[in-house]
Write an enzyme that holds these catalytic residues in place. Sequence first.
Site, short mmCIF file in Angstrom:
data_model
loop_
_atom_site.label_atom_id
_atom_site.label_comp_id
_atom_site.label_asym_id
_atom_site.label_seq_id
_atom_site.Cartn_x
_atom_site.Cartn_y
_atom_site.Cartn_z
N ASP A 1 0.28 -0.92 0.41
CA ASP A 1 -0.35 -0.02 0.31
C ASP A 1 0.98 1.19 -0.05
O ASP A 1 2.28 1.23 1.17
CB ASP A 1 -0.92 0.43 1.01
N THR B 1 -16.00 -2.36 -9.13
CA THR B 1 -16.55 -1.32 -9.27
C THR B 1 -18.38 -1.26 -9.95
O THR B 1 -18.05 -1.88 -11.33
CB THR B 1 -17.24 -0.40 -8.86
N ASP B 2 -19.54 -1.45 -9.67
CA ASP B 2 -20.64 -2.06 -10.53
C ASP B 2 -20.96 -0.50 -10.64
O ASP B 2 -21.19 -0.23 -12.02
CB ASP B 2 -21.82 -1.65 -9.22
N GLU B 3 -20.07 0.92 -10.98
CA GLU B 3 -20.05 2.04 -11.45
C GLU B 3 -19.39 1.65 -12.88
O GLU B 3 -19.82 3.03 -14.14
CB GLU B 3 -18.98 2.79 -10.92
N TYR C 1 -13.38 8.19 -12.15
CA TYR C 1 -12.85 7.65 -11.66
C TYR C 1 -13.32 6.56 -12.26
O TYR C 1 -12.61 5.23 -12.39
CB TYR C 1 -13.62 7.57 -10.52
N LYS D 1 -11.42 2.55 -13.96
CA LYS D 1 -11.80 0.80 -13.24
C LYS D 1 -12.66 0.49 -14.74
O LYS D 1 -11.75 -0.36 -15.00
CB LYS D 1 -13.24 0.73 -12.35
N ASP E 1 -25.89 19.56 -7.40
CA ASP E 1 -25.54 18.30 -7.09
C ASP E 1 -23.90 18.07 -8.15
O ASP E 1 -22.91 19.11 -8.46
CB ASP E 1 -26.01 18.16 -8.82
N ARG E 2 -23.25 17.23 -7.79
CA ARG E 2 -22.25 16.21 -8.88
C ARG E 2 -22.49 16.60 -9.78
O ARG E 2 -23.36 16.06 -10.78
CB ARG E 2 -21.91 14.96 -8.21
N GLY F 1 -22.89 15.26 -13.61
CA GLY F 1 -22.76 13.41 -14.29
C GLY F 1 -23.08 13.16 -13.16
O GLY F 1 -22.43 11.58 -13.60
P1 NAD Z 1 -9.96 3.72 -0.41
O1 NAD Z 1 -9.96 4.81 -1.39
O2 NAD Z 1 -10.32 3.39 0.52
O3 NAD Z 1 -8.08 2.61 -0.74
C1 NAD Z 1 -7.33 2.79 -1.11
C2 NAD Z 1 -5.57 1.93 -1.43
O4 NAD Z 1 -5.32 1.81 -1.91
C3 NAD Z 1 -5.87 3.08 0.01
O5 NAD Z 1 -5.45 2.51 1.54
C4 NAD Z 1 -4.98 3.70 -0.60
O6 NAD Z 1 -3.34 3.87 0.45
C5 NAD Z 1 -3.71 2.52 -1.87
N1 NAD Z 1 -3.01 2.86 -2.81
C6 NAD Z 1 -4.15 4.39 -3.93
N2 NAD Z 1 -3.20 4.45 -4.71
C7 NAD Z 1 -2.31 3.65 -4.76
C8 NAD Z 1 -1.09 2.61 -5.50
N3 NAD Z 1 -0.40 3.75 -6.42
N4 NAD Z 1 -0.08 2.03 -4.67
C9 NAD Z 1 -0.54 0.99 -3.63
N5 NAD Z 1 -1.49 1.63 -3.03
C10 NAD Z 1 -2.46 2.39 -3.31
O7 NAD Z 1 -10.66 2.41 -1.73
P2 NAD Z 1 -11.67 1.43 -0.74
O8 NAD Z 1 -13.08 2.27 -0.72
O9 NAD Z 1 -11.21 0.49 -0.30
O10 NAD Z 1 -12.10 1.18 -2.45
C11 NAD Z 1 -10.73 -0.94 -2.99
C12 NAD Z 1 -11.48 -1.27 -4.48
O11 NAD Z 1 -12.90 -1.71 -4.32
C13 NAD Z 1 -10.85 -0.05 -5.07
O12 NAD Z 1 -10.30 -0.63 -6.42
C14 NAD Z 1 -12.58 0.81 -5.71
O13 NAD Z 1 -12.41 0.53 -6.85
C15 NAD Z 1 -13.31 -1.04 -5.12
N6 NAD Z 1 -14.36 -1.01 -4.53
C16 NAD Z 1 -14.81 0.25 -3.78
C17 NAD Z 1 -16.58 0.37 -3.25
C18 NAD Z 1 -16.65 1.16 -2.70
O14 NAD Z 1 -18.04 1.38 -2.12
N7 NAD Z 1 -16.20 1.73 -1.43
C19 NAD Z 1 -17.28 -0.30 -4.41
C20 NAD Z 1 -17.07 -1.39 -5.29
C21 NAD Z 1 -15.70 -1.09 -5.35
P1 TYD Z 2 -20.40 8.26 -2.64
O1 TYD Z 2 -19.87 7.69 -0.98
O2 TYD Z 2 -19.46 9.41 -2.74
O3 TYD Z 2 -20.06 6.65 -3.31
P2 TYD Z 2 -20.57 7.47 -4.83
O4 TYD Z 2 -20.21 8.38 -5.37
O5 TYD Z 2 -18.83 6.06 -5.05
O6 TYD Z 2 -21.70 6.38 -5.07
O7 TYD Z 2 -21.60 8.84 -2.82
C1 TYD Z 2 -22.95 8.12 -2.93
C2 TYD Z 2 -24.05 8.96 -2.69
O8 TYD Z 2 -24.36 10.09 -2.71
C3 TYD Z 2 -23.74 9.73 -4.52
O9 TYD Z 2 -24.59 9.65 -5.25
C4 TYD Z 2 -23.33 10.36 -3.40
C5 TYD Z 2 -23.93 11.33 -2.34
N1 TYD Z 2 -23.45 12.05 -1.92
C6 TYD Z 2 -23.72 13.33 -1.30
O10 TYD Z 2 -25.46 13.71 -1.78
N2 TYD Z 2 -22.90 14.38 0.00
C7 TYD Z 2 -22.48 14.04 0.07
O11 TYD Z 2 -21.82 14.67 0.73
C8 TYD Z 2 -21.47 12.80 -0.28
C9 TYD Z 2 -20.55 12.52 -0.66
C10 TYD Z 2 -21.93 11.34 -0.95
#
Ligand code: NAD
Ligand code: TYD
Length: 371
Positions: free
Chosen positions: A34, A135-137, A161, A165, A305-306, A308
């Site tokens: 990491d 991810t599902d995104e 993002y 992915k 809104d965000r 996109g």
């Molecule tokens: P996170 O941002 O919490 O953690 C990412 C980790 O990767 C961190 O520890 C960071 O230090 C490390 N990292 C970043 N760049 C790096 C590099 N160049 N080399 C080595 N380490 C590096 O992310 P997360 O939410 O734990 O997501 C983990 C994975 O799951 C990602 O691939 C994400 O796309 C996928 N994912 C996340 C979600 C979600 O809801 N969070 C859902 C589906 C899939």
């Molecule tokens: P997020 O946790 O950033 O996950 P993702 O964008 O990967 O789905 O956001 C979840 C949802 O919540 C998304 O539709 C954006 C919205 N959101 C807010 O409305 N307010 C916020 O402050 C944040 C961080 C997200």
Amino acid sequence: MKTLLVTGGAGFIGANFVHYWLAQYPQDKVIVIDALTYAGNMANLATVNSNPNFTFVQGDICNTALVEQLLRAHSVDTLVHFAAESHVDRSITGPDAFIETNILGTYSLLKAAKIVWLDNKDTGVSNHRFHHVSTDEVYGTLSATDPAFTEETAYAPNSPYSASKAASDHLVRAYHHTYGLNVTTSNCSNNYGPYHFPEKLIPLVITHILHNEALPIYGDGQQIRDWLYVTDHAYGIDLVLNKGRVGENYNIGGNNEWANIDIVKTICTLMDQQFASNSALAAQFPKAAAAQKGDSASLITYVKDRPGHDRRYAIDATKTNNELGYQPKESFETGITKTVAWYLNNEAWWRAVMDGSYKDWLQKQYDAPAS
Ligand code: NAD
Ligand code: TYD
């Protein structure tokens, strides 16, 4: 027995996966690589740090030579790839890091895996696996009436993002079809649970309630996400590693769709209940509205809104359920209750995270309340 190289194991899902794996398979060896970006945190691994079967290496996945060296030195047979830039809002303001880590970083891992496992075959590992966590995104956005995403849904990523992915998913697929690398990919819905970085919706809302800060709702708050407790994601990956077919994608989801505004209101209600039933919380978090018998939901603030912003994500996990016998173990009610309790019991963890540099970045993102 397996030896795993886990990339991004100090992040939210990676750390939960490491905890899950070492509890489930105490004989296995786990090596984490990491880079410890703003999202990586050694505190997430504190409970496994002294485990003799656990090794931590601070390093960048783009460093192919380092990854090769780790695969060789530990005779790794299973690489589980979590490392990524993961926050959509950051990908909008600064896509470079997403291209570097998510695309070039995945490419670097694939190159190292091919050299060690396929070209040189000098580690004695006969049955390797490269598991890619996606991810599902990548599937894009759904209307309210569209069927949920299946593994056959065409990719249509909308944010930097999700595009990064999607690119990495395609590279993983290509390394299987072209070179015969044993890959699997899982596409999971939104996770929540312990160690979730407080820039993401659920932990952001919990920590803002405790600070009596606005709860920013993007747009009309009717965007829908399919939420899964993080340990159920780890369990799904376990099933894919042990029972999944090489070259396949598996959707992992909770069948648990919520509009953002309803998630936020649910957390507000849970927090108010916690304060009402535990008087010590008012002393611990005196600023919170709930500490003065106020209503946490009064902090809800609609903001711009965000750009996109995807309207709806929903996972059809029929393939994973039928083929691997997958079913999430937590309901949303049990998962969110555990999550709220974890944040209330781990103030030191999130305070340390929030005191970091990301706080300034986060403040700049908040627009004035929509009129
Ligand atoms: P996170 O941002 O919490 O953690 C990412 C980790 O990767 C961190 O520890 C960071 O230090 C490390 N990292 C970043 N760049 C790096 C590099 N160049 N080399 C080595 N380490 C590096 O992310 P997360 O939410 O734990 O997501 C983990 C994975 O799951 C990602 O691939 C994400 O796309 C996928 N994912 C996340 C979600 C979600 O809801 N969070 C859902 C589906 C899939
Ligand atoms: P997020 O946790 O950033 O996950 P993702 O964008 O990967 O789905 O956001 C979840 C949802 O919540 C998304 O539709 C954006 C919205 N959101 C807010 O409305 N307010 C916020 O402050 C944040 C961080 C997200």
